[in-house]
Design a protein around this motif. Structure first.
Motif, PDB file in Angstrom:
ATOM      1  N   LYS A  40       0.823  -1.110  -0.033  1.00  0.00           N
ATOM      2  CA  LYS A  40      -0.109  -0.011  -0.111  1.00  0.00           C
ATOM      3  C   LYS A  40       0.844   1.239   0.129  1.00  0.00           C
ATOM      4  O   LYS A  40       0.367   2.206  -0.547  1.00  0.00           O
ATOM      5  CB  LYS A  40      -0.955  -0.036   1.152  1.00  0.00           C
ATOM      6  CG  LYS A  40      -2.010  -0.929   1.027  1.00  0.00           C
ATOM      7  CD  LYS A  40      -3.135  -1.043   1.971  1.00  0.00           C
ATOM      8  CE  LYS A  40      -4.159  -1.951   1.672  1.00  0.00           C
ATOM      9  NZ  LYS A  40      -5.390  -1.893   2.846  1.00  0.00           N
ATOM     10  N   ASN A  41       1.976   1.117   0.593  1.00  0.00           N
ATOM     11  CA  ASN A  41       2.808   2.324   0.686  1.00  0.00           C
ATOM     12  C   ASN A  41       3.300   2.727  -0.952  1.00  0.00           C
ATOM     13  O   ASN A  41       3.494   3.900  -1.183  1.00  0.00           O
ATOM     14  CB  ASN A  41       4.116   2.069   1.469  1.00  0.00           C
ATOM     15  CG  ASN A  41       3.939   2.112   2.857  1.00  0.00           C
ATOM     16  OD1 ASN A  41       2.995   2.509   3.504  1.00  0.00           O
ATOM     17  ND2 ASN A  41       4.818   1.475   3.802  1.00  0.00           N
ATOM     18  N   TYR A  42       3.586   1.461  -1.640  1.00  0.00           N
ATOM     19  CA  TYR A  42       4.209   1.841  -3.022  1.00  0.00           C
ATOM     20  C   TYR A  42       2.890   2.406  -3.751  1.00  0.00           C
ATOM     21  O   TYR A  42       2.987   3.378  -4.524  1.00  0.00           O
ATOM     22  CB  TYR A  42       4.626   0.568  -3.673  1.00  0.00           C
ATOM     23  CG  TYR A  42       5.227   0.795  -5.119  1.00  0.00           C
ATOM     24  CD1 TYR A  42       6.426   1.367  -5.268  1.00  0.00           C
ATOM     25  CD2 TYR A  42       4.199   0.362  -6.274  1.00  0.00           C
ATOM     26  CE1 TYR A  42       6.765   1.752  -6.596  1.00  0.00           C
ATOM     27  CE2 TYR A  42       4.804   0.526  -7.446  1.00  0.00           C
ATOM     28  CZ  TYR A  42       6.153   1.388  -7.801  1.00  0.00           C
ATOM     29  OH  TYR A  42       6.475   1.574  -8.817  1.00  0.00           O
ATOM     30  N   ILE A  43       1.688   1.957  -3.536  1.00  0.00           N
ATOM     31  CA  ILE A  43       0.411   2.613  -4.189  1.00  0.00           C
ATOM     32  C   ILE A  43       0.375   3.738  -3.813  1.00  0.00           C
ATOM     33  O   ILE A  43      -0.049   4.767  -4.841  1.00  0.00           O
ATOM     34  CB  ILE A  43      -0.791   1.570  -3.910  1.00  0.00           C
ATOM     35  CG1 ILE A  43      -0.688   0.151  -4.578  1.00  0.00           C
ATOM     36  CG2 ILE A  43      -1.886   2.362  -4.551  1.00  0.00           C
ATOM     37  CD1 ILE A  43      -1.714  -0.640  -4.069  1.00  0.00           C
ATOM     38  N   HIS A  44       0.558   4.125  -2.513  1.00  0.00           N
ATOM     39  CA  HIS A  44       0.554   5.787  -2.125  1.00  0.00           C
ATOM     40  C   HIS A  44       1.402   6.666  -2.900  1.00  0.00           C
ATOM     41  O   HIS A  44       0.989   7.667  -3.499  1.00  0.00           O
ATOM     42  CB  HIS A  44       0.706   5.776  -0.684  1.00  0.00           C
ATOM     43  CG  HIS A  44      -0.392   5.706   0.190  1.00  0.00           C
ATOM     44  ND1 HIS A  44      -1.520   6.781   0.156  1.00  0.00           N
ATOM     45  CD2 HIS A  44      -0.745   4.667   1.055  1.00  0.00           C
ATOM     46  CE1 HIS A  44      -2.243   6.177   1.103  1.00  0.00           C
ATOM     47  NE2 HIS A  44      -1.885   4.799   1.385  1.00  0.00           N
ATOM     48  N   LYS A  45       2.676   5.889  -3.159  1.00  0.00           N
ATOM     49  CA  LYS A  45       3.655   6.779  -3.825  1.00  0.00           C
ATOM     50  C   LYS A  45       3.286   7.030  -5.528  1.00  0.00           C
ATOM     51  O   LYS A  45       3.468   7.976  -5.702  1.00  0.00           O
ATOM     52  CB  LYS A  45       5.060   6.044  -3.900  1.00  0.00           C
ATOM     53  CG  LYS A  45       6.376   6.482  -4.195  1.00  0.00           C
ATOM     54  CD  LYS A  45       7.460   5.823  -4.419  1.00  0.00           C
ATOM     55  CE  LYS A  45       8.085   5.672  -2.891  1.00  0.00           C
ATOM     56  NZ  LYS A  45       9.362   5.150  -2.988  1.00  0.00           N
ATOM     57  N   VAL A  46       2.768   5.931  -5.890  1.00  0.00           N
ATOM     58  CA  VAL A  46       2.337   6.075  -7.371  1.00  0.00           C
ATOM     59  C   VAL A  46       1.306   7.129  -7.462  1.00  0.00           C
ATOM     60  O   VAL A  46       1.223   7.921  -8.325  1.00  0.00           O
ATOM     61  CB  VAL A  46       2.004   4.544  -7.915  1.00  0.00           C
ATOM     62  CG1 VAL A  46       1.480   4.833  -9.185  1.00  0.00           C
ATOM     63  CG2 VAL A  46       3.137   3.731  -8.098  1.00  0.00           C
ATOM     64  N   LEU A  47       0.283   6.835  -6.415  1.00  0.00           N
ATOM     65  CA  LEU A  47      -0.729   7.917  -6.415  1.00  0.00           C
ATOM     66  C   LEU A  47      -0.286   9.380  -6.358  1.00  0.00           C
ATOM     67  O   LEU A  47      -0.701  10.354  -6.930  1.00  0.00           O
ATOM     68  CB  LEU A  47      -1.856   7.768  -5.382  1.00  0.00           C
ATOM     69  CG  LEU A  47      -2.870   6.353  -5.619  1.00  0.00           C
ATOM     70  CD1 LEU A  47      -3.586   5.934  -4.496  1.00  0.00           C
ATOM     71  CD2 LEU A  47      -3.820   6.599  -6.915  1.00  0.00           C
ATOM     72  N   ARG A  48       0.651   9.524  -5.560  1.00  0.00           N
ATOM     73  CA  ARG A  48       1.463  10.955  -5.412  1.00  0.00           C
ATOM     74  C   ARG A  48       2.111  11.369  -6.659  1.00  0.00           C
ATOM     75  O   ARG A  48       1.744  12.380  -7.026  1.00  0.00           O
ATOM     76  CB  ARG A  48       2.364  10.827  -4.047  1.00  0.00           C
ATOM     77  CG  ARG A  48       2.870  12.283  -3.969  1.00  0.00           C
ATOM     78  CD  ARG A  48       3.843  12.197  -2.592  1.00  0.00           C
ATOM     79  NE  ARG A  48       5.011  11.271  -2.647  1.00  0.00           N
ATOM     80  CZ  ARG A  48       5.084  10.316  -2.072  1.00  0.00           C
ATOM     81  NH1 ARG A  48       4.056   9.857  -1.260  1.00  0.00           N
ATOM     82  NH2 ARG A  48       6.036   9.545  -2.191  1.00  0.00           N
ATOM     83  N   TRP A  49       2.608  10.233  -7.507  1.00  0.00           N
ATOM     84  CA  TRP A  49       3.190  10.897  -8.731  1.00  0.00           C
ATOM     85  C   TRP A  49       2.141  11.207  -9.671  1.00  0.00           C
ATOM     86  O   TRP A  49       2.338  12.265 -10.285  1.00  0.00           O
ATOM     87  CB  TRP A  49       4.186   9.543  -9.135  1.00  0.00           C
ATOM     88  CG  TRP A  49       5.103   9.191  -8.433  1.00  0.00           C
ATOM     89  CD1 TRP A  49       6.045   9.793  -7.532  1.00  0.00           C
ATOM     90  CD2 TRP A  49       5.828   7.879  -8.611  1.00  0.00           C
ATOM     91  NE1 TRP A  49       7.213   9.189  -7.102  1.00  0.00           N
ATOM     92  CE2 TRP A  49       7.093   7.625  -7.731  1.00  0.00           C
ATOM     93  CE3 TRP A  49       5.490   6.578  -9.023  1.00  0.00           C
ATOM     94  CZ2 TRP A  49       7.750   6.692  -7.503  1.00  0.00           C
ATOM     95  CZ3 TRP A  49       6.473   5.526  -9.053  1.00  0.00           C
ATOM     96  CH2 TRP A  49       7.381   5.634  -8.179  1.00  0.00           C
TER      97      TRP A  49
END
Length: 141
Positions: A40-49
């Motif tokens: 979920k942390n990586y998904i958050h990062k992709v969403l931020r990008w």
């Protein structure tokens, strides 16, 4: 909209958004990202990008158990993104014609005359829309 190209991860997430009509939270995205073993942390990062590039935006908050989660939606359709990318890569009338010929020649022996007519109609519509966009841009100048 800021104009950037998407990374592979961003495109995978955007495809989920484009296939889902309602706003999505990180948890919902996590369940829909089949075949991806992302935290979920990586998904958050992709969403931020994607948010930084203005491809998605927050539209609300959803209750998920004891927590509240932001809901996201895309700011453009897949067709709009593809049109932008084609424009950035220099689609011109010559390339448009080559694409049309390639589509028409592809699997020619397997198509019926009705399918040919449908393909021609679709290509004519694309050309008309492209010409209308060119005309609209020339009026803006």
């Amino acid at each position: 909209m800021k104009k950037y190209q998407m990374s592979n991860s961003e495109e995978i997430v955007m495809n989920v958004f484009w296939q889902t009509p309602e706003p999505l939270t990180v948890s919902q995205l996590s369940r829909l990202l089949t075949g991806q073993d992302w935290s979920k942390n990586y998904i958050h990062k992709v969403l931020r990008w994607l948010s930084d590039k203005e491809f998605i935006k927050v539209v609300g908050i959803a209750q998920e158990g004891r927590y509240q989660a932001q809901q996201y939606v895309p700011t453009l359709t897949k067709d709009e993104y593809l049109a932008y990318m084609l424009e950035e890569q220099g689609v011109n009338n010559s390339l448009f014609a080559r694409i049309a010929v390639t589509l028409f020649k592809k699997d020619k022996k397997q198509r019926t005359p009705e399918q040919d007519e449908k393909l021609i109609a679709e290509l004519e519509k694309m050309v008309d829309e492209y010409e209308a966009q060119i005309e609209e841009k020339s009026k803006e100048k």
